[in-house]
Design a protein around this motif. Structure first.
Motif, PDB file in Angstrom:
ATOM      1  N   TYR A  21       0.707  -1.280  -0.115  1.00  0.00           N
ATOM      2  CA  TYR A  21       0.222   0.057   0.007  1.00  0.00           C
ATOM      3  C   TYR A  21       0.979   1.275   0.010  1.00  0.00           C
ATOM      4  CZ  TYR A  21      -2.993   3.797   1.616  1.00  0.00           C
ATOM      5  OH  TYR A  21      -3.818   5.087   1.752  1.00  0.00           O
ATOM      6  N   GLU A  22       0.450   2.358  -0.670  1.00  0.00           N
ATOM      7  CA  GLU A  22       1.126   3.477  -0.871  1.00  0.00           C
ATOM      8  C   GLU A  22       0.043   4.472  -0.739  1.00  0.00           C
ATOM      9  OE1 GLU A  22       3.627   3.685  -4.249  1.00  0.00           O
ATOM     10  OE2 GLU A  22       5.246   2.827  -3.161  1.00  0.00           O
ATOM     11  N   SER A  23       0.063   5.607   0.045  1.00  0.00           N
ATOM     12  CA  SER A  23      -0.772   6.527   0.325  1.00  0.00           C
ATOM     13  C   SER A  23      -1.148   7.477  -0.860  1.00  0.00           C
ATOM     14  CB  SER A  23      -0.535   7.517   1.630  1.00  0.00           C
ATOM     15  OG  SER A  23       0.655   8.211   1.328  1.00  0.00           O
ATOM     16  N   ASP A  24      -2.124   8.380  -0.940  1.00  0.00           N
ATOM     17  CA  ASP A  24      -2.183   9.288  -2.123  1.00  0.00           C
ATOM     18  C   ASP A  24      -0.807  10.289  -1.848  1.00  0.00           C
ATOM     19  OD1 ASP A  24      -4.393   7.964  -2.832  1.00  0.00           O
ATOM     20  OD2 ASP A  24      -5.821   9.192  -1.823  1.00  0.00           O
ATOM     21  N   HIS A  25      -0.540  10.602  -0.645  1.00  0.00           N
ATOM     22  CA  HIS A  25       0.265  11.614  -0.461  1.00  0.00           C
ATOM     23  C   HIS A  25       1.775  11.096  -1.219  1.00  0.00           C
ATOM     24  CE1 HIS A  25      -2.351  13.096   2.438  1.00  0.00           C
ATOM     25  NE2 HIS A  25      -2.171  14.038   1.950  1.00  0.00           N
ATOM     26  N   THR A  26       2.139   9.821  -0.965  1.00  0.00           N
ATOM     27  CA  THR A  26       3.267   9.307  -1.308  1.00  0.00           C
ATOM     28  C   THR A  26       3.174   9.125  -3.008  1.00  0.00           C
ATOM     29  OG1 THR A  26       3.557   7.896   0.557  1.00  0.00           O
ATOM     30  CG2 THR A  26       4.899   6.969  -1.199  1.00  0.00           C
ATOM     31  N   LEU A  27       2.184   8.654  -3.453  1.00  0.00           N
ATOM     32  CA  LEU A  27       1.972   8.652  -4.905  1.00  0.00           C
ATOM     33  C   LEU A  27       2.245   9.939  -5.551  1.00  0.00           C
ATOM     34  CD1 LEU A  27      -0.942   6.068  -5.032  1.00  0.00           C
ATOM     35  CD2 LEU A  27       1.272   5.663  -5.708  1.00  0.00           C
TER      36      LEU A  27
ATOM     37  N   ILE B 216       3.992  12.589  -4.487  1.00  0.00           N
ATOM     38  CA  ILE B 216       5.349  13.081  -4.369  1.00  0.00           C
ATOM     39  C   ILE B 216       6.182  12.487  -5.613  1.00  0.00           C
ATOM     40  CG2 ILE B 216       7.342  13.084  -2.893  1.00  0.00           C
ATOM     41  CD1 ILE B 216       5.357  15.271  -2.044  1.00  0.00           C
ATOM     42  N   LYS B 217       6.081  10.951  -5.764  1.00  0.00           N
ATOM     43  CA  LYS B 217       6.661  10.206  -6.522  1.00  0.00           C
ATOM     44  C   LYS B 217       6.245  10.585  -8.105  1.00  0.00           C
ATOM     45  CE  LYS B 217       7.372   5.881  -4.194  1.00  0.00           C
ATOM     46  NZ  LYS B 217       7.019   4.469  -4.221  1.00  0.00           N
ATOM     47  N   GLU B 218       4.954  10.969  -8.248  1.00  0.00           N
ATOM     48  CA  GLU B 218       4.602  11.528  -9.560  1.00  0.00           C
ATOM     49  C   GLU B 218       5.281  12.811  -9.926  1.00  0.00           C
ATOM     50  OE1 GLU B 218       0.442  12.908 -11.813  1.00  0.00           O
ATOM     51  OE2 GLU B 218       0.502  11.337 -10.202  1.00  0.00           O
ATOM     52  N   LEU B 219       5.241  13.843  -8.779  1.00  0.00           N
ATOM     53  CA  LEU B 219       5.690  15.042  -9.113  1.00  0.00           C
ATOM     54  C   LEU B 219       7.491  15.107  -9.184  1.00  0.00           C
ATOM     55  CD1 LEU B 219       5.019  18.050  -8.838  1.00  0.00           C
ATOM     56  CD2 LEU B 219       5.772  18.114  -6.359  1.00  0.00           C
ATOM     57  N   LYS B 220       8.071  14.182  -8.509  1.00  0.00           N
ATOM     58  CA  LYS B 220       9.312  14.028  -8.679  1.00  0.00           C
ATOM     59  C   LYS B 220       9.869  13.347 -10.006  1.00  0.00           C
ATOM     60  CE  LYS B 220      11.055  13.991  -4.116  1.00  0.00           C
ATOM     61  NZ  LYS B 220      11.957  13.317  -3.120  1.00  0.00           N
ATOM     62  N   ALA B 221       9.003  12.457 -10.696  1.00  0.00           N
ATOM     63  CA  ALA B 221       9.144  12.088 -11.800  1.00  0.00           C
ATOM     64  C   ALA B 221       8.854  12.943 -13.085  1.00  0.00           C
ATOM     65  CB  ALA B 221       8.047  10.810 -12.005  1.00  0.00           C
ATOM     66  N   LYS B 222       7.944  13.757 -12.909  1.00  0.00           N
ATOM     67  CA  LYS B 222       7.730  14.713 -13.758  1.00  0.00           C
ATOM     68  C   LYS B 222       8.854  16.081 -13.763  1.00  0.00           C
ATOM     69  CE  LYS B 222       2.710  14.600 -14.098  1.00  0.00           C
ATOM     70  NZ  LYS B 222       1.455  15.426 -13.523  1.00  0.00           N
ATOM     71  N   ASN B 223       9.262  16.279 -12.583  1.00  0.00           N
ATOM     72  CA  ASN B 223      10.358  17.188 -12.448  1.00  0.00           C
ATOM     73  C   ASN B 223      11.328  16.744 -11.727  1.00  0.00           C
ATOM     74  OD1 ASN B 223       8.271  19.190 -13.616  1.00  0.00           O
ATOM     75  ND2 ASN B 223       7.397  19.601 -11.531  1.00  0.00           N
ATOM     76  N   PRO B 224      12.210  16.188 -12.308  1.00  0.00           N
ATOM     77  CA  PRO B 224      13.767  15.539 -11.727  1.00  0.00           C
ATOM     78  C   PRO B 224      14.406  16.623 -11.098  1.00  0.00           C
ATOM     79  CG  PRO B 224      13.694  15.132 -13.935  1.00  0.00           C
ATOM     80  CD  PRO B 224      12.517  15.785 -13.675  1.00  0.00           C
ATOM     81  N   GLU B 225      14.340  18.125 -11.344  1.00  0.00           N
ATOM     82  CA  GLU B 225      15.356  18.991 -10.930  1.00  0.00           C
ATOM     83  C   GLU B 225      14.920  19.515  -9.488  1.00  0.00           C
ATOM     84  OE1 GLU B 225      12.060  21.231 -13.136  1.00  0.00           O
ATOM     85  OE2 GLU B 225      13.247  19.540 -13.492  1.00  0.00           O
ATOM     86  N   ILE B 226      13.570  18.855  -9.138  1.00  0.00           N
ATOM     87  CA  ILE B 226      13.287  19.232  -7.605  1.00  0.00           C
ATOM     88  C   ILE B 226      14.266  18.903  -6.443  1.00  0.00           C
ATOM     89  CG2 ILE B 226      11.344  18.717  -5.719  1.00  0.00           C
ATOM     90  CD1 ILE B 226       9.384  18.589  -8.076  1.00  0.00           C
ATOM     91  N   GLU B 227      14.683  17.530  -6.667  1.00  0.00           N
ATOM     92  CA  GLU B 227      15.532  17.146  -5.705  1.00  0.00           C
ATOM     93  C   GLU B 227      16.778  17.933  -5.664  1.00  0.00           C
ATOM     94  OE1 GLU B 227      16.363  14.121  -3.142  1.00  0.00           O
ATOM     95  OE2 GLU B 227      14.792  14.221  -4.308  1.00  0.00           O
ATOM     96  N   ALA B 228      17.376  18.384  -6.886  1.00  0.00           N
ATOM     97  CA  ALA B 228      18.490  19.177  -6.654  1.00  0.00           C
ATOM     98  C   ALA B 228      18.367  20.384  -6.182  1.00  0.00           C
ATOM     99  CB  ALA B 228      18.986  19.429  -8.025  1.00  0.00           C
ATOM    100  N   GLY B 229      16.953  20.983  -6.413  1.00  0.00           N
ATOM    101  CA  GLY B 229      16.477  22.338  -5.805  1.00  0.00           C
ATOM    102  C   GLY B 229      16.392  22.108  -4.193  1.00  0.00           C
ATOM    103  N   GLN B 230      15.956  20.951  -3.840  1.00  0.00           N
ATOM    104  CA  GLN B 230      15.936  20.659  -2.337  1.00  0.00           C
ATOM    105  C   GLN B 230      17.364  20.508  -1.566  1.00  0.00           C
ATOM    106  OE1 GLN B 230      13.888  16.841  -2.185  1.00  0.00           O
ATOM    107  NE2 GLN B 230      11.856  17.855  -1.703  1.00  0.00           N
ATOM    108  N   GLN B 231      18.365  19.967  -2.347  1.00  0.00           N
ATOM    109  CA  GLN B 231      19.692  19.894  -1.946  1.00  0.00           C
ATOM    110  C   GLN B 231      20.195  21.424  -1.816  1.00  0.00           C
ATOM    111  OE1 GLN B 231      21.294  17.380  -0.625  1.00  0.00           O
ATOM    112  NE2 GLN B 231      19.246  16.118  -1.136  1.00  0.00           N
ATOM    113  N   THR B 232      20.074  22.275  -2.739  1.00  0.00           N
ATOM    114  CA  THR B 232      20.385  23.560  -2.887  1.00  0.00           C
ATOM    115  C   THR B 232      20.042  24.261  -1.640  1.00  0.00           C
ATOM    116  OG1 THR B 232      20.722  23.350  -5.159  1.00  0.00           O
ATOM    117  CG2 THR B 232      20.995  25.719  -4.183  1.00  0.00           C
ATOM    118  N   GLY B 233      18.532  24.315  -1.444  1.00  0.00           N
ATOM    119  CA  GLY B 233      18.100  25.006  -0.299  1.00  0.00           C
ATOM    120  C   GLY B 233      18.613  24.515   0.843  1.00  0.00           C
TER     121      GLY B 233
END
Length: 69
Positions: A10-16, A18-35
């Motif tokens: 089971y994966e919650s709606d929130h987890t799904l 976030i996974k979908e958002l990161k799949a669409k925008n892979p640069e989010i992870e780099a932005g998080q690391q920069t922040g």
């Protein structure tokens, strides 16, 4: 004694979301690391600088709004 049967697939709606958002925008992870590096990753200060900073601080009164007597 196991009361509830847990579904590990089971994966919650929130987890799904976030996974979908990161799949669409892979640069989010780099932005998080920069922040994170802006706020938390600070260079280590030397012991001399730490001692100087500690000596230069002004001790605060117990009750800050009271006039000095």
């Amino acid at each position: 004694m196991k009361f509830l049967k847990q579904n590990h697939k089971y994966e919650s709606d929130h987890t799904l979301f976030i996974k979908e958002l990161k799949a669409k925008n892979p640069e989010i992870e780099a932005g998080q690391q920069t922040g994170r590096s802006l706020l938390w990753d600070k260079p280590v200060t030397s012991l001399d600088d730490q001692a100087r900073n500690k000596a230069s601080t002004v001790k605060q009164q117990a009750y800050v709004y009271q006039n000095k007597v």
